[in-house]
Write a protein that holds these residues in place. Structure first.
Motif, PDB file in Angstrom:
ATOM      1  N   ALA A 437       0.798  -1.224   0.000  1.00  0.00           N
ATOM      2  CA  ALA A 437       0.000   0.000   0.000  1.00  0.00           C
ATOM      3  C   ALA A 437       0.829   1.271   0.000  1.00  0.00           C
ATOM      4  O   ALA A 437       0.295   2.362  -0.222  1.00  0.00           O
ATOM      5  CB  ALA A 437      -0.936   0.006   1.214  1.00  0.00           C
ATOM      6  N   LEU A 461       0.151   6.916   0.515  1.00  0.00           N
ATOM      7  CA  LEU A 461      -0.383   5.656   0.017  1.00  0.00           C
ATOM      8  C   LEU A 461      -0.517   5.659  -1.500  1.00  0.00           C
ATOM      9  O   LEU A 461      -0.652   6.713  -2.130  1.00  0.00           O
ATOM     10  CB  LEU A 461      -1.748   5.384   0.642  1.00  0.00           C
ATOM     11  N   LYS A 462      -0.497   4.468  -2.062  1.00  0.00           N
ATOM     12  CA  LYS A 462      -0.790   4.334  -3.473  1.00  0.00           C
ATOM     13  C   LYS A 462      -2.271   4.649  -3.714  1.00  0.00           C
ATOM     14  O   LYS A 462      -3.100   4.554  -2.800  1.00  0.00           O
ATOM     15  CB  LYS A 462      -0.454   2.914  -3.936  1.00  0.00           C
ATOM     16  N   ASP A 464      -4.800   3.266  -4.972  1.00  0.00           N
ATOM     17  CA  ASP A 464      -5.863   2.287  -4.755  1.00  0.00           C
ATOM     18  C   ASP A 464      -5.988   1.835  -3.302  1.00  0.00           C
ATOM     19  O   ASP A 464      -6.619   0.818  -3.011  1.00  0.00           O
ATOM     20  CB  ASP A 464      -5.648   1.078  -5.663  1.00  0.00           C
ATOM     21  N   HIS A 465      -5.375   2.585  -2.387  1.00  0.00           N
ATOM     22  CA  HIS A 465      -5.483   2.263  -0.969  1.00  0.00           C
ATOM     23  C   HIS A 465      -5.967   3.474  -0.181  1.00  0.00           C
ATOM     24  O   HIS A 465      -5.624   4.617  -0.513  1.00  0.00           O
ATOM     25  CB  HIS A 465      -4.128   1.800  -0.405  1.00  0.00           C
ATOM     26  N   LEU A 471      -5.418  -0.383   8.173  1.00  0.00           N
ATOM     27  CA  LEU A 471      -4.159  -0.237   7.452  1.00  0.00           C
ATOM     28  C   LEU A 471      -3.057   0.223   8.393  1.00  0.00           C
ATOM     29  O   LEU A 471      -1.908  -0.209   8.277  1.00  0.00           O
ATOM     30  CB  LEU A 471      -4.325   0.752   6.296  1.00  0.00           C
TER      31      LEU A 471
END
Length: 523
Positions: A437, A461-462, A464-465, A471
Protein backbone atom coordinates in the motif's frame (compact mmCIF):
# COMPACT_ATOMS: atom_id res chain seq x y z
CA UNK A 1 41.60 16.66 40.38
CA UNK A 2 41.07 13.04 41.45
CA UNK A 3 43.97 10.62 41.17
CA UNK A 4 43.43 8.35 38.18
CA UNK A 5 44.12 4.61 38.41
CA UNK A 6 47.26 3.06 36.99
CA UNK A 7 46.88 1.34 33.63
CA UNK A 8 46.73 -2.47 33.50
CA UNK A 9 49.98 -4.32 32.81
CA UNK A 10 50.99 -4.88 29.19
CA UNK A 11 50.28 -8.62 29.41
CA UNK A 12 46.67 -8.62 30.56
CA UNK A 13 43.73 -10.99 30.27
CA UNK A 14 40.47 -9.38 31.38
CA UNK A 15 38.80 -12.62 32.46
CA UNK A 16 41.81 -13.77 34.47
CA UNK A 17 41.94 -10.33 36.09
CA UNK A 18 38.30 -10.48 37.22
CA UNK A 19 38.67 -14.04 38.55
CA UNK A 20 41.82 -13.13 40.46
CA UNK A 21 40.11 -10.15 42.11
CA UNK A 22 37.59 -12.57 43.62
CA UNK A 23 39.89 -15.46 44.48
CA UNK A 24 39.52 -14.61 48.17
CA UNK A 25 35.70 -14.87 48.22
CA UNK A 26 34.96 -18.30 46.66
CA UNK A 27 31.81 -18.86 48.72
CA UNK A 28 30.15 -15.53 48.04
CA UNK A 29 27.29 -15.44 45.55
CA UNK A 30 28.37 -13.90 42.25
CA UNK A 31 25.22 -14.45 40.13
CA UNK A 32 21.56 -15.17 40.75
CA UNK A 33 19.27 -15.97 37.83
CA UNK A 34 15.78 -17.47 37.70
CA UNK A 35 16.99 -20.99 38.54
CA UNK A 36 20.60 -20.85 39.73
CA UNK A 37 22.89 -19.26 42.29
CA UNK A 38 26.54 -19.26 41.28
CA UNK A 39 29.30 -18.53 43.79
CA UNK A 40 32.54 -16.82 42.81
CA UNK A 41 34.35 -20.11 43.23
CA UNK A 42 31.87 -21.89 40.96
CA UNK A 43 32.06 -19.05 38.46
CA UNK A 44 35.85 -19.34 38.26
CA UNK A 45 35.65 -23.11 37.81
CA UNK A 46 33.02 -22.89 35.05
CA UNK A 47 34.86 -20.10 33.25
CA UNK A 48 38.06 -22.17 33.12
CA UNK A 49 36.14 -25.26 32.03
CA UNK A 50 34.38 -23.25 29.33
CA UNK A 51 37.75 -21.96 28.09
CA UNK A 52 39.10 -25.50 27.89
CA UNK A 53 35.91 -26.75 26.23
CA UNK A 54 36.02 -24.08 23.51
CA UNK A 55 39.61 -24.98 22.71
CA UNK A 56 38.63 -28.67 22.52
CA UNK A 57 35.95 -27.68 20.03
CA UNK A 58 38.79 -26.61 17.75
CA UNK A 59 38.60 -22.86 18.31
CA UNK A 60 41.87 -20.97 18.42
CA UNK A 61 43.15 -17.59 19.56
CA UNK A 62 41.14 -14.67 18.13
CA UNK A 63 38.48 -16.93 16.59
CA UNK A 64 35.03 -15.43 17.09
CA UNK A 65 32.18 -17.15 18.94
CA UNK A 66 28.70 -15.60 18.69
CA UNK A 67 26.67 -15.62 21.92
CA UNK A 68 22.90 -15.67 21.29
CA UNK A 69 21.80 -16.10 24.87
CA UNK A 70 19.43 -14.53 27.41
CA UNK A 71 20.70 -13.14 30.70
CA UNK A 72 21.31 -16.31 32.71
CA UNK A 73 24.46 -17.49 34.50
CA UNK A 74 25.53 -19.25 31.31
CA UNK A 75 26.15 -15.95 29.51
CA UNK A 76 28.89 -14.54 31.79
CA UNK A 77 30.45 -18.03 31.90
CA UNK A 78 30.56 -18.15 28.09
CA UNK A 79 31.76 -14.56 27.72
CA UNK A 80 34.52 -14.86 30.32
CA UNK A 81 35.42 -18.38 29.23
CA UNK A 82 36.10 -17.16 25.71
CA UNK A 83 38.19 -14.24 26.99
CA UNK A 84 40.16 -16.56 29.27
CA UNK A 85 41.04 -18.74 26.26
CA UNK A 86 41.95 -15.75 24.07
CA UNK A 87 38.86 -16.41 21.92
CA UNK A 88 36.69 -13.41 20.96
CA UNK A 89 33.09 -13.51 22.27
CA UNK A 90 30.46 -11.58 20.32
CA UNK A 91 27.26 -11.22 22.42
CA UNK A 92 24.35 -10.17 20.21
CA UNK A 93 20.85 -8.80 20.63
CA UNK A 94 18.44 -11.68 21.23
CA UNK A 95 15.47 -9.69 19.85
CA UNK A 96 16.79 -9.30 16.31
CA UNK A 97 15.29 -11.21 13.37
CA UNK A 98 17.11 -14.15 11.80
CA UNK A 99 18.40 -12.10 8.87
CA UNK A 100 20.38 -9.80 11.18
CA UNK A 101 21.81 -12.74 13.10
CA UNK A 102 22.82 -14.31 9.78
CA UNK A 103 24.61 -11.09 8.84
CA UNK A 104 26.49 -11.02 12.17
CA UNK A 105 27.50 -14.66 11.88
CA UNK A 106 28.82 -14.13 8.36
CA UNK A 107 30.40 -10.73 9.06
CA UNK A 108 32.21 -11.89 12.19
CA UNK A 109 33.16 -15.20 10.54
CA UNK A 110 32.22 -16.86 13.82
CA UNK A 111 33.61 -20.37 14.20
CA UNK A 112 31.01 -21.26 16.83
CA UNK A 113 27.58 -20.18 18.02
CA UNK A 114 26.43 -20.62 21.61
CA UNK A 115 22.65 -20.43 21.71
CA UNK A 116 19.83 -21.13 24.15
CA UNK A 117 16.99 -23.53 23.25
CA UNK A 118 14.44 -20.69 23.29
CA UNK A 119 16.40 -18.86 20.58
CA UNK A 120 17.17 -21.95 18.52
CA UNK A 121 14.29 -21.44 16.00
CA UNK A 122 15.66 -17.99 15.09
CA UNK A 123 19.24 -19.24 15.06
CA UNK A 124 18.33 -22.16 12.81
CA UNK A 125 16.82 -19.75 10.27
CA UNK A 126 19.98 -17.64 10.39
CA UNK A 127 22.25 -20.66 9.95
CA UNK A 128 20.26 -21.78 6.92
CA UNK A 129 21.31 -18.59 5.13
CA UNK A 130 25.04 -19.32 5.53
CA UNK A 131 27.24 -21.17 3.08
CA UNK A 132 29.56 -22.27 5.91
CA UNK A 133 27.60 -22.37 9.17
CA UNK A 134 29.61 -22.51 12.42
CA UNK A 135 29.55 -25.27 15.02
CA UNK A 136 26.57 -24.92 17.37
CA UNK A 137 26.79 -25.24 21.15
CA UNK A 138 23.45 -25.18 22.98
CA UNK A 139 22.63 -24.52 26.61
CA UNK A 140 19.98 -26.68 28.26
CA UNK A 141 18.69 -29.65 26.26
CA UNK A 142 20.75 -29.67 23.07
CA UNK A 143 19.05 -30.24 19.73
CA UNK A 144 20.29 -32.85 17.27
CA UNK A 145 23.62 -31.90 15.75
CA UNK A 146 24.46 -29.45 18.55
CA UNK A 147 27.04 -29.82 21.29
CA UNK A 148 25.60 -29.49 24.79
CA UNK A 149 27.05 -26.54 26.70
CA UNK A 150 26.94 -28.60 29.91
CA UNK A 151 28.92 -31.39 28.24
CA UNK A 152 31.49 -28.86 27.04
CA UNK A 153 31.93 -27.73 30.66
CA UNK A 154 32.50 -31.34 31.73
CA UNK A 155 36.18 -31.12 30.93
CA UNK A 156 39.26 -30.35 33.05
CA UNK A 157 39.61 -26.58 33.56
CA UNK A 158 42.19 -24.62 31.64
CA UNK A 159 44.97 -24.02 34.14
CA UNK A 160 46.42 -20.81 32.74
CA UNK A 161 44.74 -18.03 30.78
CA UNK A 162 45.79 -17.07 27.28
CA UNK A 163 48.82 -14.79 27.41
CA UNK A 164 47.02 -11.84 25.87
CA UNK A 165 48.17 -8.26 25.47
CA UNK A 166 46.08 -5.49 27.03
CA UNK A 167 45.46 -4.17 23.49
CA UNK A 168 44.62 -7.54 21.92
CA UNK A 169 41.20 -7.99 20.32
CA UNK A 170 39.07 -9.24 23.22
CA UNK A 171 35.38 -9.02 22.26
CA UNK A 172 33.01 -7.41 19.79
CA UNK A 173 29.74 -5.58 20.24
CA UNK A 174 27.49 -4.75 17.31
CA UNK A 175 26.10 -1.23 16.98
CA UNK A 176 23.57 -0.05 14.41
CA UNK A 177 24.66 1.97 11.41
CA UNK A 178 22.85 4.66 9.47
CA UNK A 179 22.36 2.23 6.59
CA UNK A 180 20.78 -0.31 8.91
CA UNK A 181 23.80 -2.64 8.74
CA UNK A 182 25.25 -3.20 12.23
CA UNK A 183 28.90 -2.34 12.83
CA UNK A 184 31.22 -4.83 14.52
CA UNK A 185 32.85 -2.70 17.22
CA UNK A 186 36.11 -4.28 18.37
CA UNK A 187 37.24 -3.82 21.98
CA UNK A 188 40.43 -4.76 23.80
CA UNK A 189 41.04 -6.58 27.10
CA UNK A 190 42.10 -3.30 28.72
CA UNK A 191 38.82 -1.56 27.86
CA UNK A 192 36.87 -3.64 30.39
CA UNK A 193 39.38 -2.65 33.07
CA UNK A 194 39.09 1.04 32.26
CA UNK A 195 35.30 1.31 32.41
CA UNK A 196 35.28 -0.21 35.90
CA UNK A 197 38.24 1.87 37.09
CA UNK A 198 36.89 5.18 35.76
CA UNK A 199 33.10 4.88 36.07
CA UNK A 200 31.94 1.70 37.80
CA UNK A 201 33.76 2.31 41.06
CA UNK A 202 34.34 6.09 41.41
CA UNK A 203 31.04 7.33 39.85
CA UNK A 204 28.40 4.62 40.15
CA UNK A 205 30.19 3.48 43.29
CA UNK A 206 29.63 -0.28 43.07
CA UNK A 207 31.09 -1.98 46.13
CA UNK A 208 31.42 -5.46 47.59
CA UNK A 209 28.26 -5.36 49.70
CA UNK A 210 26.05 -4.33 46.76
CA UNK A 211 23.47 -6.41 44.94
CA UNK A 212 23.35 -5.15 41.34
CA UNK A 213 20.41 -5.53 38.95
CA UNK A 214 20.59 -4.27 35.38
CA UNK A 215 17.40 -4.30 33.31
CA UNK A 216 19.66 -3.44 30.34
CA UNK A 217 20.85 -6.78 28.96
CA UNK A 218 24.41 -8.09 28.85
CA UNK A 219 24.54 -7.93 25.05
CA UNK A 220 24.47 -4.10 25.29
CA UNK A 221 27.67 -2.24 26.18
CA UNK A 222 25.70 -0.54 28.99
CA UNK A 223 24.43 -3.83 30.41
CA UNK A 224 27.81 -5.57 30.05
CA UNK A 225 29.39 -3.03 32.36
CA UNK A 226 26.48 -2.98 34.80
CA UNK A 227 26.04 -6.74 35.17
CA UNK A 228 29.55 -8.06 34.61
CA UNK A 229 32.52 -5.69 34.66
CA UNK A 230 31.52 -3.41 37.53
CA UNK A 231 30.13 -5.93 40.05
CA UNK A 232 32.86 -8.50 39.39
CA UNK A 233 35.51 -5.80 39.79
CA UNK A 234 34.10 -5.05 43.27
CA UNK A 235 33.07 -8.55 44.37
CA UNK A 236 29.36 -7.68 44.39
CA UNK A 237 26.38 -9.95 43.69
CA UNK A 238 24.46 -9.71 40.40
CA UNK A 239 20.80 -10.46 39.71
CA UNK A 240 20.14 -11.58 36.12
CA UNK A 241 16.75 -11.58 34.39
CA UNK A 242 16.21 -13.65 31.25
CA UNK A 243 12.79 -12.24 30.37
CA UNK A 244 12.06 -8.82 28.91
CA UNK A 245 12.08 -5.96 31.44
CA UNK A 246 8.39 -5.32 31.97
CA UNK A 247 7.40 -3.38 35.10
CA UNK A 248 6.02 -6.56 36.68
CA UNK A 249 9.25 -8.49 36.01
CA UNK A 250 11.41 -5.64 37.34
CA UNK A 251 9.31 -5.14 40.48
CA UNK A 252 9.52 -8.87 41.23
CA UNK A 253 13.35 -8.69 41.27
CA UNK A 254 13.46 -5.38 43.13
CA UNK A 255 11.34 -6.75 45.96
CA UNK A 256 12.52 -10.40 46.03
CA UNK A 257 16.28 -9.84 45.81
CA UNK A 258 16.33 -6.22 47.06
CA UNK A 259 19.18 -4.97 44.86
CA UNK A 260 20.97 -1.84 46.01
CA UNK A 261 22.12 -0.76 42.53
CA UNK A 262 19.64 -0.64 39.63
CA UNK A 263 20.43 0.23 36.00
CA UNK A 264 17.89 0.90 33.26
CA UNK A 265 16.98 3.14 30.32
CA UNK A 266 14.64 6.14 30.60
CA UNK A 267 11.75 4.38 28.86
CA UNK A 268 11.70 1.77 31.62
CA UNK A 269 11.83 4.38 34.38
CA UNK A 270 8.75 5.98 32.79
CA UNK A 271 6.94 2.64 32.66
CA UNK A 272 7.82 1.81 36.27
CA UNK A 273 6.48 5.12 37.56
CA UNK A 274 3.29 4.74 35.49
CA UNK A 275 2.56 1.23 36.78
CA UNK A 276 -0.18 0.82 39.39
CA UNK A 277 1.96 -1.93 40.90
CA UNK A 278 4.81 0.47 41.81
CA UNK A 279 6.10 -0.84 45.16
CA UNK A 280 6.50 1.48 48.15
CA UNK A 281 9.93 2.71 49.18
CA UNK A 282 10.24 0.31 52.11
CA UNK A 283 9.68 -2.72 49.84
CA UNK A 284 12.99 -2.15 48.05
CA UNK A 285 16.59 -1.45 49.07
CA UNK A 286 17.80 0.84 46.30
CA UNK A 287 20.88 2.93 47.07
CA UNK A 288 21.74 4.34 43.65
CA UNK A 289 20.41 3.98 40.10
CA UNK A 290 21.92 4.60 36.67
CA UNK A 291 20.24 5.69 33.46
CA UNK A 292 21.65 5.77 29.94
CA UNK A 293 20.69 5.04 26.35
CA UNK A 294 18.85 8.34 25.82
CA UNK A 295 18.39 11.53 27.81
CA UNK A 296 16.49 11.07 31.09
CA UNK A 297 13.69 13.66 31.37
CA UNK A 298 14.05 15.89 34.41
CA UNK A 299 10.61 15.06 35.81
CA UNK A 300 11.21 11.32 35.60
CA UNK A 301 14.47 11.49 37.54
CA UNK A 302 12.94 13.77 40.16
CA UNK A 303 9.82 11.60 40.58
CA UNK A 304 11.81 8.37 40.84
CA UNK A 305 14.12 9.81 43.50
CA UNK A 306 11.18 11.30 45.40
CA UNK A 307 9.43 7.92 45.49
CA UNK A 308 12.36 5.60 46.25
CA UNK A 309 14.74 8.00 47.96
CA UNK A 310 17.72 7.18 45.75
CA UNK A 311 19.34 9.26 43.00
CA UNK A 312 19.21 8.32 39.33
CA UNK A 313 22.56 9.12 37.72
CA UNK A 314 21.88 9.96 34.08
CA UNK A 315 24.87 9.48 31.81
CA UNK A 316 26.01 9.21 28.22
CA UNK A 317 27.96 6.27 26.89
CA UNK A 318 28.29 4.47 23.58
CA UNK A 319 29.21 1.12 22.12
CA UNK A 320 32.37 2.78 20.80
CA UNK A 321 33.44 3.99 24.28
CA UNK A 322 32.07 0.82 25.93
CA UNK A 323 30.33 2.63 28.78
CA UNK A 324 29.46 5.99 30.32
CA UNK A 325 31.92 8.85 29.92
CA UNK A 326 29.67 11.82 30.70
CA UNK A 327 27.60 11.55 33.85
CA UNK A 328 25.82 12.99 36.82
CA UNK A 329 27.01 11.74 40.17
CA UNK A 330 25.96 11.79 43.79
CA UNK A 331 26.57 15.24 45.23
CA UNK A 332 26.64 16.73 41.73
CA UNK A 333 23.23 15.82 40.32
CA UNK A 334 21.50 17.97 37.71
CA UNK A 335 18.30 16.32 36.46
CA UNK A 336 17.57 17.26 32.87
CA UNK A 337 21.30 17.22 32.05
CA UNK A 338 23.92 14.53 31.41
CA UNK A 339 26.29 15.99 33.98
CA UNK A 340 30.03 16.39 33.58
CA UNK A 341 32.84 14.35 31.99
CA UNK A 342 33.86 11.28 33.99
CA UNK A 343 37.44 11.84 35.25
CA UNK A 344 39.79 10.08 32.86
CA UNK A 345 37.78 11.18 29.81
CA UNK A 346 37.99 14.44 27.90
CA UNK A 347 35.01 15.91 26.06
CA UNK A 348 34.90 18.64 23.41
CA UNK A 349 32.01 20.35 21.63
CA UNK A 350 32.83 21.44 18.09
CA UNK A 351 30.91 23.61 15.69
CA UNK A 352 30.41 22.91 12.00
CA UNK A 353 33.76 24.60 11.32
CA UNK A 354 35.53 22.15 13.63
CA UNK A 355 36.35 24.79 16.21
CA UNK A 356 35.35 24.63 19.86
CA UNK A 357 31.77 25.67 20.57
CA UNK A 358 31.33 28.40 23.16
CA UNK A 359 29.29 27.81 26.35
CA UNK A 360 25.63 27.93 25.41
CA UNK A 361 26.27 26.98 21.77
CA UNK A 362 25.25 23.58 20.41
CA UNK A 363 28.15 21.52 19.12
CA UNK A 364 29.08 18.02 18.00
CA UNK A 365 30.32 15.95 20.93
CA UNK A 366 33.80 14.41 20.72
CA UNK A 367 35.31 12.29 23.47
CA UNK A 368 38.64 10.66 24.16
CA UNK A 369 39.60 8.17 26.82
CA UNK A 370 41.26 4.80 27.37
CA UNK A 371 38.15 2.64 26.80
CA UNK A 372 37.68 3.64 23.13
CA UNK A 373 37.16 0.78 20.69
CA UNK A 374 39.94 -0.13 18.30
CA UNK A 375 37.93 -0.10 15.05
CA UNK A 376 34.84 -1.24 13.19
CA UNK A 377 35.55 -4.63 11.62
CA UNK A 378 35.90 -4.44 7.82
CA UNK A 379 34.51 -0.91 7.75
CA UNK A 380 37.45 1.40 7.17
CA UNK A 381 35.36 4.37 6.02
CA UNK A 382 33.18 4.45 9.14
CA UNK A 383 36.22 3.76 11.32
CA UNK A 384 37.92 6.88 9.95
CA UNK A 385 34.76 8.95 10.37
CA UNK A 386 34.28 7.92 14.00
CA UNK A 387 37.80 7.33 15.36
CA UNK A 388 39.75 10.50 14.59
CA UNK A 389 43.15 10.20 16.20
CA UNK A 390 42.63 10.13 19.97
CA UNK A 391 39.09 11.47 19.55
CA UNK A 392 35.85 9.59 18.98
CA UNK A 393 33.01 11.43 17.26
CA UNK A 394 29.92 10.46 19.26
CA UNK A 395 27.29 11.57 16.75
CA UNK A 396 25.48 13.54 19.48
CA UNK A 397 24.75 17.25 19.71
CA UNK A 398 25.29 18.83 23.13
CA UNK A 399 25.40 22.20 24.82
CA UNK A 400 27.48 23.04 27.90
CA UNK A 401 26.70 25.80 30.37
CA UNK A 402 29.12 28.09 32.19
CA UNK A 403 29.34 25.63 35.09
CA UNK A 404 30.50 22.82 32.80
CA UNK A 405 27.24 20.84 32.86
CA UNK A 406 26.32 19.17 29.55
CA UNK A 407 22.78 18.90 28.16
CA UNK A 408 21.68 16.72 25.24
CA UNK A 409 20.54 18.57 22.11
CA UNK A 410 19.83 15.74 19.66
CA UNK A 411 21.65 13.48 17.22
CA UNK A 412 24.14 14.82 14.70
CA UNK A 413 22.50 12.71 11.98
CA UNK A 414 19.02 11.33 11.47
CA UNK A 415 19.58 8.37 13.77
CA UNK A 416 17.04 8.03 16.57
CA UNK A 417 17.29 6.46 20.00
CA UNK A 418 14.17 4.58 21.05
CA UNK A 419 14.12 2.73 24.37
CA UNK A 420 17.86 3.28 24.57
CA UNK A 421 18.57 1.64 21.22
CA UNK A 422 19.49 3.25 17.92
CA UNK A 423 16.92 3.20 15.15
CA UNK A 424 17.82 4.09 11.58
CA UNK A 425 14.94 5.96 9.88
CA UNK A 426 16.26 4.69 6.56
CA UNK A 427 15.93 1.09 7.74
CA UNK A 428 12.33 1.61 8.93
CA UNK A 429 11.46 3.42 5.72
CA UNK A 430 12.89 0.56 3.68
CA UNK A 431 10.72 -1.92 5.59
CA UNK A 432 7.58 0.20 5.10
CA UNK A 433 8.28 0.55 1.40
CA UNK A 434 7.94 -3.21 1.08
CA UNK A 435 4.22 -2.98 1.91
CA UNK A 436 1.92 -3.11 -1.10
CA UNK A 437 0.00 0.00 0.00
CA UNK A 438 2.97 2.36 0.48
CA UNK A 439 4.01 4.75 -2.25
CA UNK A 440 6.64 6.63 -0.23
CA UNK A 441 7.35 7.40 3.38
CA UNK A 442 9.63 9.22 5.83
CA UNK A 443 10.41 8.42 9.45
CA UNK A 444 11.31 10.94 12.15
CA UNK A 445 11.51 11.07 15.93
CA UNK A 446 8.72 12.52 18.04
CA UNK A 447 9.17 13.71 21.62
CA UNK A 448 6.25 12.42 23.68
CA UNK A 449 4.67 13.90 26.81
CA UNK A 450 7.33 12.23 28.96
CA UNK A 451 10.17 13.78 26.94
CA UNK A 452 11.19 10.49 25.31
CA UNK A 453 11.69 9.76 21.62
CA UNK A 454 9.11 7.71 19.72
CA UNK A 455 9.14 6.77 16.04
CA UNK A 456 6.62 8.43 13.69
CA UNK A 457 6.18 7.47 10.03
CA UNK A 458 4.68 9.81 7.45
CA UNK A 459 3.20 7.63 4.72
CA UNK A 460 1.91 8.43 1.23
CA UNK A 461 -0.38 5.66 0.02
CA UNK A 462 -0.79 4.33 -3.47
CA UNK A 463 -3.93 5.52 -5.25
CA UNK A 464 -5.86 2.29 -4.76
CA UNK A 465 -5.48 2.26 -0.97
CA UNK A 466 -7.29 4.29 1.68
CA UNK A 467 -6.12 5.24 5.16
CA UNK A 468 -7.96 3.59 8.05
CA UNK A 469 -7.24 1.96 11.40
CA UNK A 470 -6.89 -1.44 9.79
CA UNK A 471 -4.16 -0.24 7.45
CA UNK A 472 -2.42 1.55 10.34
CA UNK A 473 -2.27 -1.74 12.26
CA UNK A 474 -1.24 -3.64 9.14
CA UNK A 475 1.74 -1.35 8.50
CA UNK A 476 2.94 -1.61 12.09
CA UNK A 477 2.67 -5.40 12.04
CA UNK A 478 4.44 -5.50 8.68
CA UNK A 479 7.48 -3.66 10.11
CA UNK A 480 7.44 -5.71 13.32
CA UNK A 481 7.73 -8.89 11.27
CA UNK A 482 10.86 -7.59 9.51
CA UNK A 483 12.78 -5.58 12.11
CA UNK A 484 13.61 -5.71 15.80
CA UNK A 485 10.54 -4.90 17.94
CA UNK A 486 11.74 -1.48 19.11
CA UNK A 487 12.05 -0.22 15.51
CA UNK A 488 8.44 -0.26 14.38
CA UNK A 489 6.72 3.18 14.07
CA UNK A 490 4.60 3.90 17.14
CA UNK A 491 2.63 6.48 15.19
CA UNK A 492 1.68 6.61 11.50
CA UNK A 493 0.52 9.78 9.79
CA UNK A 494 -1.08 9.35 6.37
CA UNK A 495 -0.38 12.31 4.13
CA UNK A 496 -0.88 13.27 0.48
CA UNK A 497 2.76 14.27 -0.08
CA UNK A 498 6.10 14.63 1.64
CA UNK A 499 8.05 17.91 1.74
CA UNK A 500 11.04 17.77 -0.62
CA UNK A 501 13.84 19.88 -1.93
CA UNK A 502 14.02 20.88 -5.59
CA UNK A 503 16.22 17.86 -6.20
CA UNK A 504 13.68 15.48 -4.65
CA UNK A 505 15.27 14.91 -1.23
CA UNK A 506 12.80 14.57 1.64
CA UNK A 507 13.01 17.46 4.11
CA UNK A 508 12.79 15.60 7.40
CA UNK A 509 13.38 18.78 9.36
CA UNK A 510 9.99 20.03 8.12
CA UNK A 511 8.33 16.84 9.28
CA UNK A 512 10.02 17.15 12.66
CA UNK A 513 8.69 20.71 12.89
CA UNK A 514 5.16 19.34 12.49
CA UNK A 515 5.62 17.41 15.72
CA UNK A 516 5.52 20.65 17.67
CA UNK A 517 1.91 21.07 16.52
CA UNK A 518 0.97 17.61 17.78
CA UNK A 519 0.02 16.44 14.30
CA UNK A 520 -1.19 12.87 14.16
CA UNK A 521 -3.53 10.58 12.31
CA UNK A 522 -4.18 11.70 8.74
CA UNK A 523 -2.42 14.86 7.55
Amino acid sequence: MPTLPSPPPERFNAAAHLLQLNAGRPGKTAYIDDTTRLSYGELADRVRRCAAGLLRQGLRREDRVLLLMPDTVDLPVAFLGALYAGIVPVPVNTLLPAAEHAFMLAHSRARALIVSPALWPTARQALAELAEPPAVIMTGQAADGCTAFAAMLDTPPLEAPADTHADDFAFWLYSSGSTGKPKGTVHSHANLYWTAALYGQPVLGVREDDVVFSAAKLFFAYGLGNALTFPLSAGATVVLMAERPTPAAVFQRLTAHRPTVFCAVPTLYVALLASPALPPRDAVSLRVCASAGEALPRTIGERFEAHFGCPVLDGLGSTEMLHIFLSNREGDLHYGSTGRPVPGYEVELRGDDGRAAAPGEIGDLYVRGPSAALLYWTNRERTRQTFQGDWVRSGDKYVVDAQGVYTYAGRSDDMLKVSGQYVSPIEVEAALMGHAAVLECAVVGVIDAQGLTKTRAYVVLKADHAADEGLDASLKAFVKDRLAPHKYPRDIVFTNELPKTATGKIQRFRLRALNDTGAGGTA
